[in-house]
Design a protein around this motif. Structure first.
Motif, short mmCIF file in Angstrom:
data_model
loop_
_atom_site.label_atom_id
_atom_site.label_comp_id
_atom_site.label_asym_id
_atom_site.label_seq_id
_atom_site.Cartn_x
_atom_site.Cartn_y
_atom_site.Cartn_z
N LYS A 1 0.85 -1.19 0.00
CA LYS A 1 0.00 0.00 0.00
C LYS A 1 0.88 1.23 0.00
O LYS A 1 1.99 1.20 0.52
N ASN A 2 0.34 2.33 -0.56
CA ASN A 2 1.07 3.59 -0.53
C ASN A 2 0.86 4.28 0.80
O ASN A 2 -0.24 4.31 1.32
N ILE B 1 -3.99 -4.67 -4.67
CA ILE B 1 -5.22 -4.09 -5.19
C ILE B 1 -5.43 -2.67 -4.67
O ILE B 1 -6.47 -2.10 -4.83
N TRP B 2 -4.40 -2.12 -4.00
CA TRP B 2 -4.59 -0.81 -3.40
C TRP B 2 -3.80 0.28 -4.14
O TRP B 2 -3.18 1.14 -3.55
N GLY B 3 -3.81 0.18 -5.46
CA GLY B 3 -3.21 1.26 -6.24
C GLY B 3 -1.70 1.27 -6.21
O GLY B 3 -1.09 2.26 -6.55
N ARG C 1 -3.86 3.17 10.71
CA ARG C 1 -4.96 2.19 10.65
C ARG C 1 -5.17 1.68 9.22
O ARG C 1 -5.68 0.59 9.03
N TYR C 2 -4.79 2.51 8.27
CA TYR C 2 -4.85 2.06 6.86
C TYR C 2 -3.87 0.91 6.66
O TYR C 2 -4.17 -0.07 5.97
N VAL D 1 -4.71 8.06 10.91
CA VAL D 1 -5.52 7.36 9.90
C VAL D 1 -4.65 6.41 9.08
O VAL D 1 -5.01 5.26 8.82
N LEU E 1 -2.37 -0.90 9.34
CA LEU E 1 -2.67 -1.94 10.31
C LEU E 1 -4.18 -2.21 10.35
O LEU E 1 -4.87 -1.85 11.28
N THR E 2 -4.64 -2.87 9.31
CA THR E 2 -6.05 -3.27 9.27
C THR E 2 -6.23 -4.41 10.27
O THR E 2 -5.24 -5.02 10.70
#
Lengths: 321, 185
Positions: free
Chosen positions: A180-181, A317-319, A238-239, A235, A241-242
């Motif tokens: 993830k970015n 899948i997160w860009g 948490r993005y 934020v 550490l889901t």
């Protein structure tokens, strides 16, 4: 499986060749120890008998000189043997796991990268790193190295200054391209006494915590039992550490002996595993052909390789490709 | 005399710090809520682009597309209550879902780079919304704890601070609008 069986015969021939080297080396070392022991014994006997001091010292001295010669020979042979072991044995063991894996045994994680990973707040005063293994697992690039980082404290005693060395980390640092970015920094630390106290202070008395990172209170009780989390962005933390990621990190932590530290910075994830053993070192007095040492090396490589799947880093899948 | 002065100043400092921390926590909640808003808007802004891209390929899904466009226009109007918004959001997502189920029938669309980018950006924003909601809930819990526990509750009573409800339906809502389900192929 086909790759594994294809790699195995060549590994076997390499091992057979190296076993000859190892035997020579172990003989040399045994000789060196024998000469040293008998030299010391001669000197001791001479000294005890009184009249033979000089004769004992001369004979003993000669034997000790011999042993030194043998030791230095063994030293040269060992470094050659060690290089061969890492270059050929470890390399082909790596290929049996994944064709993309390679070892650069002279290189490790650079000290700057270790500091920038922010896994540990303490800056090292003495730092060594070697045995860099790198490659891909699916779409994800990763690498890991053995790292030994220490810091120094000095105390003033009657006999002058005394140095004390404390280990920051002895073990393996693993890093991989995260899926993830993100822009900030998120650090997950083991919840030991010091970190728990630090977390309590930054929660209850934020005036006293000077750091730019904030304490992140996450929902998973299991995760909070093992770790303390700080981040520059609530934020974003948490993005990254889901709930699923927290669960996976807990599982990973259960599999490793001591509590791991994790940091997310500059699109990479860094994980520090404190370990007692020195990995990827060849045995000298045990046979290479029956050795369990290679098994341990293999299992640590497999473990590191499996982290990518474990943390699901190949799900892109997160860009971020 | 000096002792009384010291005691009084300690009480004062103590009081001020509690008062300030309560205000700080309340602001934190507002701040966390605006983070959700930002993320929602970001996802929302993806829709026109998504519709444009999909429209070129899915000529036979005109009805569904029109519905999504209509719902989007409705959801965009500023004077909606939270409940109305939520309801529209639900309708919108189920329509998009219906649309996406049919992506299977359009191999060209599935191979379109622009569409693939939109798909991953959509998923990214979904996760960001989820993260923002969790941050909001954490701030609310922090705030609620502060105003319900002693001695914060005394100040909270004077300042008329009320407990705030957490977003309890996060999980359910996430399921409804999860892009993973939408784009699963």
């Amino acid at each position: 499986m086909a790759e594994e069986t294809a790699a195995l015969p060549s590994l076997q021939t390499v091992l057979n060749e190296l076993e000859v080297q190892r035997k020579e080396l172990s003989n040399l070392k045994i000789k060196a120890y024998l000469f040293l022991a008998s030299g010391i014994t001669l000197i001791a006997i001479g000294a005890m008998l009184g009249s033979l001091v000089i004769a004992g010292a001369i004979c003993g001295g000669i034997l000790i000189i011999f042993s030194i010669v043998f030791f230095s020979k063994a030293g040269q042979k060992f470094s050659d043997y060690r290089d061969q072991f890492k270059q050929r044995v470890v390399s082909s063991a790596l290929k049996s796991i994944d064709q993309s894996l390679k070892i650069e045994y002279k290189y490790g994680l650079p000290e700057n990268d270790f500091i920038n990973s922010q896994l540990f707040t303490q800056r090292p005063d003495r730092y060594t790193s070697e045995d860099q293994i790198y490659g891909n697992a699916g779409k994800t690039q990763f690498a890991f190295s053995e790292v030994h980082a220490e810091y120094k404290t000095e105390t003033q005693t009657k006999n002058g200054r005394q140095e004390h060395w404390h280990t920051i980390l002895k073990g393996i640092v693993f890093w991989a391209d995260f899926n993830k970015n993100f822009n900030g920094l998120t650090v997950v630390k083991p919840k030991d006494m010091g970190n728990a106290l630090g977390a309590w202070i930054s929660d209850k008395m934020p005036i006293f915590s000077s750091s730019s990172k904030q304490l992140v209170k996450l929902e998973s009780p299991e995760f909070n039992k093992a770790f303390v989390t700080y981040s520059t962005d609530q934020v974003e933390a948490r993005y990254i550490l889901t709930p699923a990621m927290m669960e996976r990190l807990c599982e990973l932590n259960d599999k490793s002996g001591a509590t791991i530290s994790v940091s997310f910075i500059g699109s990479y994830v860094y994980i520090a595993f404190p370990l007692e053993k020195d990995y990827f070192e060849p045995p000298v007095f045990k046979s290479l052909l029956t050795t369990k040492s290679l098994d341990e090396d293999l299992s640590i490589i497999r473990f590191m390789y499996s982290i990518i799947a474990e943390l699901d880093l190949n799900t892109r899948i997160w860009g971020k490709e | 005399m000096i002792i009384i002065f010291i005691i009084l100043s300690v009480i004062l400092i103590f009081g001020v710090s509690i008062y300030n921390s309560l205000i700080g926590k309340k602001n934190q909640v507002t701040n966390a809520f605006s983070a959700i808003d930002v993320m929602l808007k970001k996802r929302f802004d993806l829709l026109p682009n998504l519709i444009e891209t999909v429209k070129q390929y899915m000529q036979y899904e005109g009805d569904l597309l029109t519905k999504v466009v209509e719902l989007r226009a409705k959801a965009g109007s500023p004077n909606l209550s939270n409940e109305e918004r939520l309801d529209l959001d639900k309708q919108l997502s189920s329509s998009v879902k219906g649309l996406m189920v049919n992506v299977e029938n359009y191999p060209d669309l599935k191979a379109n780079q622009n569409f693939l980018n939109l798909q991953s950006t959509w998923t990214e924003s979904e996760e960001q919304i989820a993260a923002a909601r969790r941050t909001y809930n954490a701030s609310v819990t922090d705030y609620n704890n502060a105003i319900m526990m002693f001695p914060g509750n005394i100040f909270a009573g004077m300042m008329n601070y009320q407990p705030i409800a957490v977003l309890a339906n996060t999980e359910e809502e996430r399921k409804n609008i999860s892009a993973k389900d939408l784009f699963n192929n």
